[in-house]
Design an enzyme around this catalytic site. Sequence first.
Site, short mmCIF file in Angstrom:
data_model
loop_
_atom_site.label_atom_id
_atom_site.label_comp_id
_atom_site.label_asym_id
_atom_site.label_seq_id
_atom_site.Cartn_x
_atom_site.Cartn_y
_atom_site.Cartn_z
N SER A 150 0.85 -1.19 0.11
CA SER A 150 -0.03 0.05 0.05
C SER A 150 0.89 1.22 0.20
CB SER A 150 -0.79 -0.09 1.11
OG SER A 150 -1.46 1.07 1.28
N TYR A 163 -2.74 -0.73 10.68
CA TYR A 163 -2.75 -1.13 9.25
C TYR A 163 -1.49 -0.48 8.45
CZ TYR A 163 -4.27 -0.84 3.98
OH TYR A 163 -4.27 -0.85 3.01
#
Length: 257
Positions: A150, A163
């Site tokens: 990501s 996350y």
Amino acid sequence: MRLQDKVVVVTGGASGIGRAIALLFAREGARVVIGDLTETVREGGAPTVQVIGAEGGTARFRRCDVAVWADVDALVGAAVAEFGRLDVMVNNAATLGAATKLLETTEADWDHVMAVNAKGVFFGCKRAVQQFLTQALVGEARGRIVNITSQHGMVAAPGKIAYGTGKAAAVYITRQVAVDYAADHILCNAVAPGRVLTGKPLGGPGSDPLEYSRMRTPMPRLGRPDDIARAALFLASEEATYLTGHNLLVDGGWMAF
């Protein structure tokens, strides 16, 4: 048919980005084994394996919790037992977890997200490398790993500390595996999506509002799962040769802004 007769394992392939990867890879000739907690498609529609079969492709589903070594071991083992080898491992499964800042993040939240986003990638890479080392060289590689990371593995994920940290770990694992096993002709790369419209929830406490993502992305639209699948296809194919340890940004220019 850039993956003709290649054997590919995709974790988290039931929905979202993983589903798009599994569908595209099958259309490119791969025999796809999907590992996920459920076959239910978060966005709706027929299970991924059924769609691939209806299009004339070959796909299998096996329930797999990527945070459990025995599940990952069995997933790869089943693929090899049926198809004879493993060519590509796509470590896509991930969880957003609770969208919270440091002080609101509980130990349980942290452990859950790290178990999937960090340990799950570690397990997937480890099991794939174990298999690759038993295989003969095909072209320039014994096998290829594609991790889905990501942009938030490189910059802060506002309000999502677990996350972001888990994705940062996936970026690091990619580089480490690439360096440690390059001499064995094992290639390990990653794709780092920007904001992609999938079945994952948007907005809510501590998360990025959709409007902010549109404003922050230079291109005039947000990402689609197919955008990530195409990048993963390149890294999984023999077109990616002198390339390992790379984290390919597919973010509409977010990180360039």
